[in-house]
Write an enzyme that holds these catalytic residues in place. Structure first.
Site, short mmCIF file in Angstrom:
data_model
loop_
_atom_site.label_atom_id
_atom_site.label_comp_id
_atom_site.label_asym_id
_atom_site.label_seq_id
_atom_site.Cartn_x
_atom_site.Cartn_y
_atom_site.Cartn_z
N LYS A 1 32.45 28.21 -24.09
CA LYS A 1 33.55 28.12 -23.24
C LYS A 1 33.13 28.36 -21.76
O LYS A 1 33.31 27.87 -20.85
CB LYS A 1 34.57 29.98 -23.31
CG LYS A 1 35.57 29.34 -24.18
CD LYS A 1 36.20 30.53 -24.68
CE LYS A 1 37.00 30.20 -26.00
NZ LYS A 1 38.72 30.84 -25.71
N GLU B 1 36.96 36.54 -16.99
CA GLU B 1 38.11 35.70 -15.89
C GLU B 1 38.57 36.39 -15.87
O GLU B 1 39.16 37.57 -16.38
CB GLU B 1 38.65 34.79 -17.21
CG GLU B 1 37.50 33.48 -17.57
CD GLU B 1 39.08 32.61 -18.13
OE1 GLU B 1 39.81 33.37 -18.83
OE2 GLU B 1 37.90 31.52 -18.88
N HIS C 1 47.75 36.16 -29.46
CA HIS C 1 47.47 34.80 -28.91
C HIS C 1 47.27 33.98 -29.52
O HIS C 1 46.80 32.83 -29.06
CB HIS C 1 45.21 35.40 -27.99
CG HIS C 1 45.85 36.45 -27.20
ND1 HIS C 1 45.91 36.00 -26.26
CD2 HIS C 1 44.96 37.52 -27.03
CE1 HIS C 1 46.08 37.77 -25.28
NE2 HIS C 1 44.90 38.26 -26.37
N ARG D 1 40.02 18.30 -31.53
CA ARG D 1 40.47 18.01 -32.17
C ARG D 1 42.26 18.02 -32.31
O ARG D 1 42.90 17.95 -31.13
CB ARG D 1 40.41 19.35 -33.31
CG ARG D 1 40.61 20.77 -32.95
CD ARG D 1 40.80 21.68 -33.29
NE ARG D 1 40.78 22.62 -33.22
CZ ARG D 1 41.88 23.50 -32.18
NH1 ARG D 1 43.43 22.92 -32.92
NH2 ARG D 1 42.34 24.62 -32.00
P1 ADP Z 1 40.79 31.28 -28.09
O1 ADP Z 1 39.79 30.27 -27.56
O2 ADP Z 1 40.21 32.66 -28.70
O3 ADP Z 1 42.29 31.38 -28.75
P2 ADP Z 1 41.76 31.31 -24.98
O4 ADP Z 1 41.07 30.84 -24.32
O5 ADP Z 1 42.63 29.60 -25.91
O6 ADP Z 1 41.26 31.76 -26.27
O7 ADP Z 1 43.37 32.19 -24.54
C1 ADP Z 1 43.87 31.93 -25.78
C2 ADP Z 1 45.32 32.90 -25.33
O8 ADP Z 1 44.86 34.12 -24.56
C3 ADP Z 1 45.71 32.25 -23.54
O9 ADP Z 1 46.59 30.79 -24.36
C4 ADP Z 1 46.77 32.77 -23.35
O10 ADP Z 1 48.03 33.46 -23.75
C5 ADP Z 1 45.40 34.59 -23.24
N1 ADP Z 1 44.56 34.61 -22.21
C6 ADP Z 1 43.33 33.38 -22.51
N2 ADP Z 1 42.77 33.35 -21.26
C7 ADP Z 1 43.53 34.26 -20.09
C8 ADP Z 1 43.33 34.94 -18.59
N3 ADP Z 1 42.23 34.49 -17.77
N4 ADP Z 1 44.53 35.71 -18.44
C9 ADP Z 1 45.80 35.78 -18.70
N5 ADP Z 1 45.86 35.07 -20.52
C10 ADP Z 1 44.90 35.16 -21.33
#
Ligand code: ADP
Length: 512
Positions: free
Chosen positions: A119, A213, A248, A305
């Site tokens: 990431k 973040e 999530h 993917r």
């Molecule tokens: P993973 O790869 O573990 O699935 P992601 O980075 O895709 O994680 O994030 C999954 C979910 O987490 C997002 O769809 C959102 O709901 C929440 N999320 C991720 N980053 C943030 C952020 N900076 N602020 C608020 N919610 C977040």
């Protein structure tokens, strides 16, 4: 140079293996399945032209064993391997092993998988491509520091968190599936939460590295489907709205997103194309964004993917993403170089073997009876069959019910009908829960963010009364009518719970 694929080994199981096998067969391409002991009679095993055993039931001894899958692909004399999603789909070593065995990997190059699987690296590439990422902080040796011990790293991140401003989100560099994430609302809890995130990341990914973040309070998850030809040409196939999530994890997805207008749509899709083009991406991918309203969005991550929710895109844009993946893998590029015209609205509901009324515990059992809906604009991407044993070995996703209709209101009504006709006896599913969510005024109004489910969970409990079908249709139509639409008091008469007069209905009165 174009190279025709004649036989594909599908390195997956469940509904996605079935989807890919069917897609190949339609194209006249022979298919080989792989199966674990538990999947000897699974639908994908029976549907493929050939099937190869790859080991015992636990995925770590079968679907995740690269050598076993390569051996099966060689035995099948396959020209190409399709990884589906999950398992080895985003494993750079696997993509490399397929290439080393002289076969085509239907997916991105190992370097793209590696870069986007990290990431921190993905954020750097995104920012480099001129696409906004969520404000954050990563302590990286590239900033002129030596590799740190965990105490020193945590301390540095805590200082950075104060500058970013709480709440912040601790995330794992190697993250996926929501693992290794912690929301921190003040400096006092930072140490404990950071340590917990690092432990979880180490256990899940073998890599404890974390970064920060800014925690966005009520974002919407909007992602863009892209295709890249590996030479810097990229095209998008619209966006998908995936904000209905639990822990999530997405549960209901739709396209188009009810949250954005054509201007934002044009900007978010072109940001995704810009990123895919800048990294010379090869294959189908998804660029995920968090949308914070007022036309503002931030890059979240890129999935290299085919995505679980890809069918909603196929329904609205009239494309076959598996066919496009195969064309790209053959070196023939895409079948369109401009996003096709979109038509109507599509919604997907993920049907899981789980007990929504018992804390969403995964359910096991034997499918005694299966009765699924059909008809115009209804698609069931499933691997279910009567007599199937649902075990605890794999992801509890059983099927994806997808509908298409001329507009969102009709798509919701159709989904509600289709869910009411989807019967799986013998295994507990979340179907009734899904129905309660899509009938909820927040959903019908399109007024939801990533916290929609967790903030209102009591409104989705089985005791919560379902509004009658005329009311959900009325609410969905109202959501599409101009501001100041008012729900008449007669419509509310006689109903209790969240759908009663006031409460959530009032949101509609406030104008959407
Ligand atoms: P993973 O790869 O573990 O699935 P992601 O980075 O895709 O994680 O994030 C999954 C979910 O987490 C997002 O769809 C959102 O709901 C929440 N999320 C991720 N980053 C943030 C952020 N900076 N602020 C608020 N919610 C977040």
């Amino acid at each position: 140079m174009a190279e025709e694929i004649k036989k594909v080994l599908v390195a997956n199981r469940g509904e996605i293996a079935v989807r890919v096998i069917r897609g190949c067969q339609e194209m006249g391409i022979a298919t080989a399945a792989v199966f674990s002991e538990a999947d000897a009679t699974a639908l994908h095993t029976r549907l493929a032209d050939e099937a190869y055993p790859i080991g015992p039931s636990p995925a770590t001894e079968s679907y995740l064993v690269i050598d076993n899958i390569i051996e099966a692909a060689k035995a099948a004399k396959a020209d190409a391997v399709h990884p589906g999603y999950g398992f080895l789909a985003e494993n750079a070593e696997f993509s490399q092993a397929v290439a080393d065995a002289g076969m085509i990997f239907i997916g991105p190059r190992p370097d793209d998988i590696r870069a986007m699987g990290d990431k921190i690296k993905a954020r750097e590439l995104t920012i480099g491509a001129g696409v906004p990422a969520v404000p954050g902080y990563e302590a990286s040796p590239r900033k002129g520091r030596k590799k740190k011990g965990s105490a020193e790293l945590i301390d540095e991140l805590r200082q950075a968190a104060k500058e970013i401003g709480f709440p912040v989100l601790i995330k794992a560099t190697a993250g996926g599936g929501g693992k290794g994430m912690r929301i921190v609302d003040g400096a006092g809890k930072f140490l404990d939460l950071a340590q917990a995130a690092m432990r979880e990341a180490q256990a899940a990914f073998g890599n404890p590295t974390i970064y920060l973040e800014k925690y966005l309070q009520a974002p919407r998850h909007i992602e863009v489907q892209v295709l890249g030809d590996g030479e810097g040409n990229a095209v998008h196939v619209g966006e998908r709205e995936c904000s209905v999530q639990r822990r999530h994890q997405k549960i209901i997805e739709e396209t188009p997103s009810p949250a954005i207008d054509d201007d934002v749509r044009a900007r978010i899709t072109s940001a995704a194309v810009k990123l895919a083009g800048a990294i010379k991406y090869l294959g189908a991918g998804t660029v995920e964004f968090l949308y914070v309203g007022e036309g503002e969005f931030y890059f979240l991550e890129m999935n290299t993917r085919l995505q679980v929710e890809h069918p909603v895109t196929e329904m609205v844009y009239g494309v076959d993403l598996v066919r496009e993946q195969i064309r790209i893998a053959e070196g023939r590029g895409f079948s369109f170089y401009k996003c096709p015209e979109s038509r109507g609205h599509s919604i997907e509901c993920r049907i899981y073997a789980e007990d929504a009324d018992a804390g969403f515990l995964p359910a096991v059992g034997t499918v005694e009876l299966l009765d699924v809906p059909g008809g115009n604009g209804i698609r069931d991407d499933s691997s279910l069959f009567e007599g199937q044993v649902i075990s605890e070995y794999y992801d509890p996703l059983l099927a994806k019910l997808v509908v298409w209709a001329e507009d969102r209101a009709r798509a919701i009504t159709k989904m509600d009908w289709a869910l009411s006709r989807y019967h799986v006896l013998g295994v507990t599913t979340n179907i009734a829960f899904l129905r309660r969510v899509i009938r909820h005024p927040g959903f019908t109004a399109g007024d939801y963010d990533t916290h929609f489910l967790e903030n209102r969970m009591d409104e989705f409990e089985s005791e919560a009364e379902l509004p009658p079908v005329e009311m959900i249709a009325a609410a969905a139509i109202l959501a599409e009518t101009p501001v100041n639409a008012v729900v008449s008091s007669e419509q509310d008469a006689g109903h209790n719970g969240p759908w009663a007069t006031g409460g959530a209905w009032r949101q509609l009165e406030c104008g959407n």
